[in-house]
Design a protein around this motif. Sequence first.
Motif, PDB file in Angstrom:
ATOM      1  N   GLN A  45      21.664  82.975  46.872  1.00 22.64           N
ATOM      2  CA  GLN A  45      20.677  82.015  45.656  1.00 22.64           C
ATOM      3  C   GLN A  45      19.595  82.472  45.239  1.00 22.64           C
ATOM      4  O   GLN A  45      19.098  82.895  46.054  1.00 22.64           O
ATOM      5  CB  GLN A  45      21.202  80.716  45.980  1.00 22.64           C
ATOM      6  N   ARG A  77      21.824  81.514  40.033  1.00 15.93           N
ATOM      7  CA  ARG A  77      22.830  82.051  39.891  1.00 15.93           C
ATOM      8  C   ARG A  77      22.789  82.661  40.913  1.00 15.93           C
ATOM      9  O   ARG A  77      22.235  82.784  42.830  1.00 15.93           O
ATOM     10  CB  ARG A  77      22.172  83.719  39.898  1.00 15.93           C
ATOM     11  N   TYR A  78      24.323  82.322  41.687  1.00 11.01           N
ATOM     12  CA  TYR A  78      24.664  82.917  43.168  1.00 11.01           C
ATOM     13  C   TYR A  78      25.380  84.106  42.562  1.00 11.01           C
ATOM     14  O   TYR A  78      25.907  84.513  42.453  1.00 11.01           O
ATOM     15  CB  TYR A  78      25.698  81.864  43.397  1.00 11.01           C
ATOM     16  N   SER A  82      29.528  82.300  41.400  1.00 13.72           N
ATOM     17  CA  SER A  82      29.621  82.182  39.643  1.00 13.72           C
ATOM     18  C   SER A  82      30.390  80.593  39.027  1.00 13.72           C
ATOM     19  O   SER A  82      29.425  80.701  38.089  1.00 13.72           O
ATOM     20  CB  SER A  82      30.424  83.367  38.654  1.00 13.72           C
ATOM     21  N   GLU A  85      26.534  78.515  38.378  1.00  8.91           N
ATOM     22  CA  GLU A  85      25.721  79.364  37.743  1.00  8.91           C
ATOM     23  C   GLU A  85      25.010  78.375  36.246  1.00  8.91           C
ATOM     24  O   GLU A  85      26.464  77.958  35.982  1.00  8.91           O
ATOM     25  CB  GLU A  85      25.791  80.979  37.677  1.00  8.91           C
ATOM     26  N   GLU A 117      27.570  79.452  33.182  1.00  8.82           N
ATOM     27  CA  GLU A 117      27.430  80.690  32.826  1.00  8.82           C
ATOM     28  C   GLU A 117      28.396  81.405  32.944  1.00  8.82           C
ATOM     29  O   GLU A 117      29.546  81.488  31.895  1.00  8.82           O
ATOM     30  CB  GLU A 117      26.637  82.014  34.265  1.00  8.82           C
TER      31      GLU A 117
END
Length: 186
Positions: A45, A77-78, A82, A85, A117
């Motif tokens: 992450q 963010r990962y 996603s 995110e 996202e």
Amino acid sequence: FMPNPENEDAVNVDFSTTVNVPVSHTDRLSTSLYYIDTSASLSPQNSERFNSTYTKRLRLAQRDLTAFVGAGQQRVRYDSLSSSEFDRYSLSTGFSIPLVGHLDYFTNYEYSWVYEEQSGDLSTPNVMNAGLNYNTRLTDAWSMSSSFIYRNEEKTEGTNSFLAGEDSTTGSLGAAFRPNEDFEFF
């Protein structure tokens, strides 16, 4: 801790700092930065958060009212998730005022814009807190605090909303023992 098999040499970073700047004898600017990078973990992450708050003390009807306005930004963010995110932007404001003795009333409000996202959805969660705080020194070493808080969370339907959408009422009671400046028990 489960290491990341795809990045065995990675290092996790968790950093935060706050800078408080007195603007005048009644005004203060506080800015905080938080950064997390868990590249070495199984589910990496990256999270960045920035908050800034301007606080002003005002004299109102023989009382010192403290008011603030603030703004914040967060980006999460990962590597492999996603759907979690998001980007969050927020504005906040509030005040506190002494009522009688050591009893203060406070209220604050935060409005956020959360952009998800993956889906592109935009949600606008918000939260309002109001309550009473009581703080007093009992002796040179002992102090006591208590609070009663009402919390109202609205528009929390987004997938990545940081709020549960619940109204709640909480109370707390605490004591602290500080016989010298190097030791405190609470």
